[in-house]
Design a protein around this motif. Sequence first.
Motif, short mmCIF file in Angstrom:
data_model
loop_
_atom_site.label_atom_id
_atom_site.label_comp_id
_atom_site.label_asym_id
_atom_site.label_seq_id
_atom_site.Cartn_x
_atom_site.Cartn_y
_atom_site.Cartn_z
N ALA A 63 -6.20 2.74 -11.16
CA ALA A 63 -6.76 1.38 -11.05
C ALA A 63 -5.64 0.33 -11.12
O ALA A 63 -5.67 -0.67 -10.39
CB ALA A 63 -7.77 1.14 -12.16
N LEU A 64 -4.67 0.57 -11.97
CA LEU A 64 -3.53 -0.35 -12.10
C LEU A 64 -2.73 -0.41 -10.79
O LEU A 64 -2.36 -1.50 -10.32
CB LEU A 64 -2.63 0.09 -13.25
CG LEU A 64 -1.35 -0.74 -13.47
CD1 LEU A 64 -1.68 -2.19 -13.76
CD2 LEU A 64 -0.51 -0.13 -14.60
N ILE A 65 -2.49 0.75 -10.19
CA ILE A 65 -1.75 0.79 -8.93
C ILE A 65 -2.49 0.06 -7.83
O ILE A 65 -1.92 -0.70 -7.05
CB ILE A 65 -1.48 2.26 -8.53
CG1 ILE A 65 -0.48 2.91 -9.50
CG2 ILE A 65 -0.93 2.34 -7.11
CD1 ILE A 65 -0.26 4.39 -9.26
N LYS A 66 -3.80 0.28 -7.75
CA LYS A 66 -4.60 -0.39 -6.72
C LYS A 66 -4.55 -1.90 -6.89
O LYS A 66 -4.41 -2.64 -5.91
CB LYS A 66 -6.05 0.10 -6.79
CG LYS A 66 -6.27 1.50 -6.25
CD LYS A 66 -7.74 1.88 -6.26
CE LYS A 66 -7.95 3.27 -5.65
NZ LYS A 66 -9.39 3.64 -5.65
N LEU A 67 -4.65 -2.37 -8.12
CA LEU A 67 -4.60 -3.81 -8.37
C LEU A 67 -3.23 -4.38 -8.00
O LEU A 67 -3.14 -5.45 -7.39
CB LEU A 67 -4.91 -4.09 -9.85
CG LEU A 67 -4.90 -5.56 -10.28
CD1 LEU A 67 -5.89 -6.37 -9.45
CD2 LEU A 67 -5.22 -5.68 -11.77
N LEU A 68 -2.18 -3.65 -8.35
CA LEU A 68 -0.82 -4.10 -8.01
C LEU A 68 -0.64 -4.17 -6.48
O LEU A 68 -0.07 -5.13 -5.96
CB LEU A 68 0.21 -3.17 -8.63
CG LEU A 68 0.44 -3.32 -10.13
CD1 LEU A 68 1.26 -2.15 -10.67
CD2 LEU A 68 1.14 -4.64 -10.45
N LYS A 69 -1.11 -3.15 -5.78
CA LYS A 69 -0.94 -3.12 -4.33
C LYS A 69 -1.72 -4.23 -3.64
O LYS A 69 -1.23 -4.82 -2.67
CB LYS A 69 -1.34 -1.74 -3.80
CG LYS A 69 -0.32 -0.65 -4.10
CD LYS A 69 -0.66 0.65 -3.39
CE LYS A 69 0.46 1.66 -3.55
NZ LYS A 69 0.18 2.92 -2.84
N VAL A 70 -2.95 -4.49 -4.12
CA VAL A 70 -3.74 -5.57 -3.54
C VAL A 70 -3.01 -6.90 -3.68
O VAL A 70 -3.10 -7.78 -2.81
CB VAL A 70 -5.14 -5.63 -4.20
CG1 VAL A 70 -5.82 -6.95 -3.92
CG2 VAL A 70 -6.01 -4.48 -3.70
N ARG A 71 -2.26 -7.05 -4.76
CA ARG A 71 -1.53 -8.28 -5.01
C ARG A 71 -0.14 -8.27 -4.38
O ARG A 71 0.71 -9.12 -4.67
CB ARG A 71 -1.44 -8.56 -6.51
CG ARG A 71 -2.82 -8.80 -7.11
CD ARG A 71 -2.75 -9.29 -8.53
NE ARG A 71 -2.09 -10.58 -8.64
CZ ARG A 71 -2.65 -11.76 -8.37
NH1 ARG A 71 -3.91 -11.80 -7.95
NH2 ARG A 71 -1.98 -12.88 -8.50
N GLY A 72 0.12 -7.27 -3.52
CA GLY A 72 1.35 -7.25 -2.75
C GLY A 72 2.53 -6.56 -3.42
O GLY A 72 3.67 -6.72 -2.97
N HIS A 73 2.28 -5.79 -4.46
CA HIS A 73 3.35 -5.11 -5.17
C HIS A 73 3.32 -3.61 -4.89
O HIS A 73 2.37 -3.11 -4.29
CB HIS A 73 3.24 -5.38 -6.68
CG HIS A 73 2.98 -6.82 -7.02
ND1 HIS A 73 3.73 -7.84 -6.49
CD2 HIS A 73 2.02 -7.41 -7.81
CE1 HIS A 73 3.27 -9.00 -6.95
NE2 HIS A 73 2.24 -8.77 -7.74
N THR A 74 4.33 -2.90 -5.33
CA THR A 74 4.41 -1.46 -5.09
C THR A 74 4.83 -0.73 -6.37
O THR A 74 5.26 -1.35 -7.34
CB THR A 74 5.43 -1.13 -3.97
OG1 THR A 74 6.72 -1.67 -4.34
CG2 THR A 74 5.00 -1.74 -2.64
#
Length: 355
Positions: free
Chosen positions: A157-168
């Motif tokens: 869930a943390l990874i998905k939230l980071l990716k949606v916000r443009g992070h990797t």
Amino acid sequence: MNLDQNSSLSRKEVYDLIWSTPITIIIKQYFLSISDIKKICKKYNIPLPERGYWSKIRFGKSVDKVELPDKMSWDKEIQFVNVLNNSAINQLSRKIEIENTSLLVVPKSLRHPDSLISTTALHWQNLKQRDYSLREKSLSIRVSENCRSRSLRFVNALIKLLKVRGHTIETDRFGTYAKVFDIKIKFYLREVDKRIPAKTIYGTSDYVPTGVLALKTNEYSKTKEWRDSKQNPIETKLSKIVARLESDALKEIEWRKEVEAERIIREKERELREKQEQKTEEEIQKFKLLLKDVENYKKAESIRAFLCAKKNKLIKEKSLTLKVNEWLKWAEDKADWLDPLIDKNDDLFGNFKLE
């Protein structure tokens, strides 16, 4: 009802707002999170609409509206905007909650796992065969077997939230990093252990897993850790974690800009200093050449004066011979060669000058 950030509402006005406007609109209008509104309503004993209330209204179905309980023992104005801590990170956390509400709920089963999640799970399976080939590609998660499923769901869930916000997210043999605004921030998830003291003098302490998860960012300075608590498990802190990561990244960017600006200033100062030193050195060399020319001029004049005196003496003594005349001519040529005011070359001396 439009309010500025310094306005307040009565308990009745908050109740009317809650029951007349969907909460998704309220959180955008007043820059609050859903949890903020729930805390306000709980504190002031204000009932909230049940799930499906607004859907029933949309389709024209009848709904039950819970009346506002009697006044509390004290009934003061409620600061409805920015009720909680209004720090930059908390504001950013609320903004994330508003923009990414659907991603803040960690599902009870793993759905659509990120490739890093799948690699980590496979790595754990291979540990029984002592196969560590996937270690460097796995996430930094150190938990007991009982917490593995939960930890994977949380980090997914943390990874998905980071990716949606443009992070990797990146991994290497040194750890796991969130790449936020091109700034790499190291983090890892662990299970908190409880120390069991040794039962004998010479025994060693035991450490048993507690089931409490803790996420820690950075290693040395500016570290931050989020832990499970009875009221707030770590799954409820996704927005705060991402807000902190973004805030730390922005601070790092600003710090790097300051460092780069200072470096540029130092570089310009160094260049100016070197230019000044070079200019000074050139000036010194020019002055040395001047002193050398003055000295050579004096020497040339001294030679000429000496040759004139010698010639007059020889004439008086009537001892001026052809050979002496040749020597006098040679000496005069050398005086002319030495004289900086006469640009005369010498076949033997060439560019050699006396120091």
